[in-house]
Design a protein around this motif. Structure first.
Motif, PDB file in Angstrom:
ATOM      1  N   LEU A   1       0.836  -1.196   0.000  1.00 18.35           N
ATOM      2  CA  LEU A   1       0.000   0.000   0.000  1.00 18.35           C
ATOM      3  C   LEU A   1       0.871   1.245   0.000  1.00 18.35           C
ATOM      4  CD1 LEU A   1      -2.666   1.582   0.345  1.00 18.35           C
ATOM      5  CD2 LEU A   1      -2.498   1.141   2.808  1.00 18.35           C
ATOM      6  N   ILE A   2       0.586   2.159  -0.931  1.00 13.42           N
ATOM      7  CA  ILE A   2       1.268   3.442  -1.016  1.00 13.42           C
ATOM      8  C   ILE A   2       0.205   4.527  -1.024  1.00 13.42           C
ATOM      9  CG2 ILE A   2       2.865   4.857  -2.350  1.00 13.42           C
ATOM     10  CD1 ILE A   2       3.748   2.192  -3.720  1.00 13.42           C
TER      11      ILE A   2
ATOM     12  N   MET B   1      -5.634   1.651  -8.404  1.00 14.49           N
ATOM     13  CA  MET B   1      -5.788   3.014  -7.908  1.00 14.49           C
ATOM     14  C   MET B   1      -7.048   3.055  -7.056  1.00 14.49           C
ATOM     15  SD  MET B   1      -6.483   6.565  -9.974  1.00 14.49           S
ATOM     16  CE  MET B   1      -7.078   8.015  -9.085  1.00 14.49           C
ATOM     17  N   ALA B   2      -6.885   3.277  -5.757  1.00 12.80           N
ATOM     18  CA  ALA B   2      -8.022   3.333  -4.836  1.00 12.80           C
ATOM     19  C   ALA B   2      -8.335   4.793  -4.518  1.00 12.80           C
ATOM     20  CB  ALA B   2      -7.714   2.561  -3.557  1.00 12.80           C
ATOM     21  N   GLU B   3      -9.522   5.231  -4.874  1.00 12.18           N
ATOM     22  CA  GLU B   3      -9.932   6.598  -4.576  1.00 12.18           C
ATOM     23  C   GLU B   3     -10.362   6.681  -3.108  1.00 12.18           C
ATOM     24  OE1 GLU B   3     -11.690   9.121  -8.087  1.00 12.18           O
ATOM     25  OE2 GLU B   3     -12.839   7.285  -7.880  1.00 12.18           O
ATOM     26  N   CYS B   4      -9.522   7.288  -2.296  1.00 14.16           N
ATOM     27  CA  CYS B   4      -9.801   7.427  -0.867  1.00 14.16           C
ATOM     28  C   CYS B   4      -9.985   8.894  -0.466  1.00 14.16           C
ATOM     29  CB  CYS B   4      -8.678   6.799  -0.050  1.00 14.16           C
ATOM     30  SG  CYS B   4      -8.414   5.038  -0.377  1.00 14.16           S
TER      31      CYS B   4
ATOM     32  N   ALA C   1      -3.198   4.655  -3.234  1.00 14.07           N
ATOM     33  CA  ALA C   1      -4.373   5.298  -2.655  1.00 14.07           C
ATOM     34  C   ALA C   1      -4.300   6.809  -2.790  1.00 14.07           C
ATOM     35  CB  ALA C   1      -4.511   4.912  -1.185  1.00 14.07           C
ATOM     36  N   ASP C   2      -5.282   7.376  -3.481  1.00 15.25           N
ATOM     37  CA  ASP C   2      -5.419   8.831  -3.595  1.00 15.25           C
ATOM     38  C   ASP C   2      -6.210   9.300  -2.383  1.00 15.25           C
ATOM     39  OD1 ASP C   2      -6.081  11.442  -4.153  1.00 15.25           O
ATOM     40  OD2 ASP C   2      -7.127  11.014  -6.037  1.00 15.25           O
TER      41      ASP C   2
ATOM     42  N   VAL D   1      -5.542   4.839   6.247  1.00 14.23           N
ATOM     43  CA  VAL D   1      -4.818   4.542   5.012  1.00 14.23           C
ATOM     44  C   VAL D   1      -3.464   5.243   5.020  1.00 14.23           C
ATOM     45  CG1 VAL D   1      -4.868   4.686   2.495  1.00 14.23           C
ATOM     46  CG2 VAL D   1      -6.985   4.273   3.755  1.00 14.23           C
ATOM     47  N   ILE D   2      -3.460   6.508   5.424  1.00 12.83           N
ATOM     48  CA  ILE D   2      -2.244   7.314   5.424  1.00 12.83           C
ATOM     49  C   ILE D   2      -1.196   6.733   6.370  1.00 12.83           C
ATOM     50  CG2 ILE D   2      -1.324   9.575   6.097  1.00 12.83           C
ATOM     51  CD1 ILE D   2      -3.971  10.766   5.018  1.00 12.83           C
TER      52      ILE D   2
END
Length: 253
Positions: free
Chosen positions: A2-3, A31-34, A120-121, A134-135
């Protein structure tokens, strides 16, 4: 692996950057829109809604009756890059929907995916509803900043606070510089920026060029020309993707 990608303020181009990096990623990637402000990518790739309404919210809804990884697979959309290796997990449809998500559970899922890298955006790190699970759970946190005097100065003045807020130390953070319109912004040399932030303990993982035509394919409507794959944005993104992947592997938990 995870980045997480985030910005401090304004709109330096986090979504376009993550989209371009996922498109050129050297491995299988999602690409996960978070971003807590809501999803945008489906409007770019599927403006007519032919794929229905997949979203990260539906992942958790379906996980009530399915294993979490299967629920995630059912909500992913294949990116039209011709490889079949890169996917999109659309985000929440509204800030209210984002607030109801169990980000910790989703983070655990992202981390457990052995054969797929999740980019992850996360939008703005200090915005209300920011997905801190996530961060903080990512192997690498990439700060996206515009190459402008105001943005760089702001980052310098708040870097220590950001480290405290995100629990980040050492080189588990990286800096991605996005060049703005040269007609309206004074830009600095990438070497100068790299040296300045290296002294602050924040390594620079790369930079992306000012390429409005290329970026529009990820932020407006995806109708690429034949020159898209050789655009300045994607040409540079391939090198940056390799560098970020290399650094992140060193910090996989």
């Amino acid at each position: 692996m995870l980045i997480a990608f985030t910005s401090l303020q304004g709109s330096p181009g986090v979504s376009a950057a993550v989209s371009a990096l996922t498109w050129t990623w050297p491995r299988h990637a999602v690409m996960a829109e978070c971003d807590p402000t809501g999803a945008q990518a489906m409007d770019v790739y599927d403006p007519d809604g032919s794929h229905g309404r997949p979203s990260v919210f539906e992942v958790l809804a379906q996980a009530r009756s399915l294993p979490l990884h299967r629920a995630m697979s059912s909500q992913m959309v294949v990116l039209p890059d011709g490889t079949g290796r890169h996917h999109l997990l659309p985000g929440a449809r509204s800030p209210r929907e984002a607030e109801s998500l169990d980000w910790r559970r989703l983070t655990d899922l992202f981390v457990e995916l052995d054969t797929v890298d999740v980019l992850a955006d996360c939008g703005r790190v200090r915005a209300g509803g920011a997905p801190y699970a996530v961060i903080t759970g990512a192997a690498l946190l990439v700060l996206v900043v515009a190459n402008s005097r105001n943005s760089l100065r702001k980052l310098v003045s708040t870097l220590d606070v950001l480290r405290e807020e995100t629990g980040r130390t050492g080189d588990t953070m990286g800096l991605l510089v996005v060049d703005p319109d040269p007609r309206t912004h004074q830009r600095f040399s990438h070497r100068e920026i790299a040296e300045q932030f290296a002294a602050e303990g924040l390594p620079m993982v790369g930079w992306l060029p000012w390429d409005p035509a290329g970026a529009a394919q990820f932020t407006n409507l995806h109708r690429p020309s034949r020159r898209f794959e050789s655009s300045p944005l994607l040409t540079t993104a391939r090198k940056v993707a390799d560098e970020i992947a290399r650094r992140a592997v060193c910090h996989v938990r």
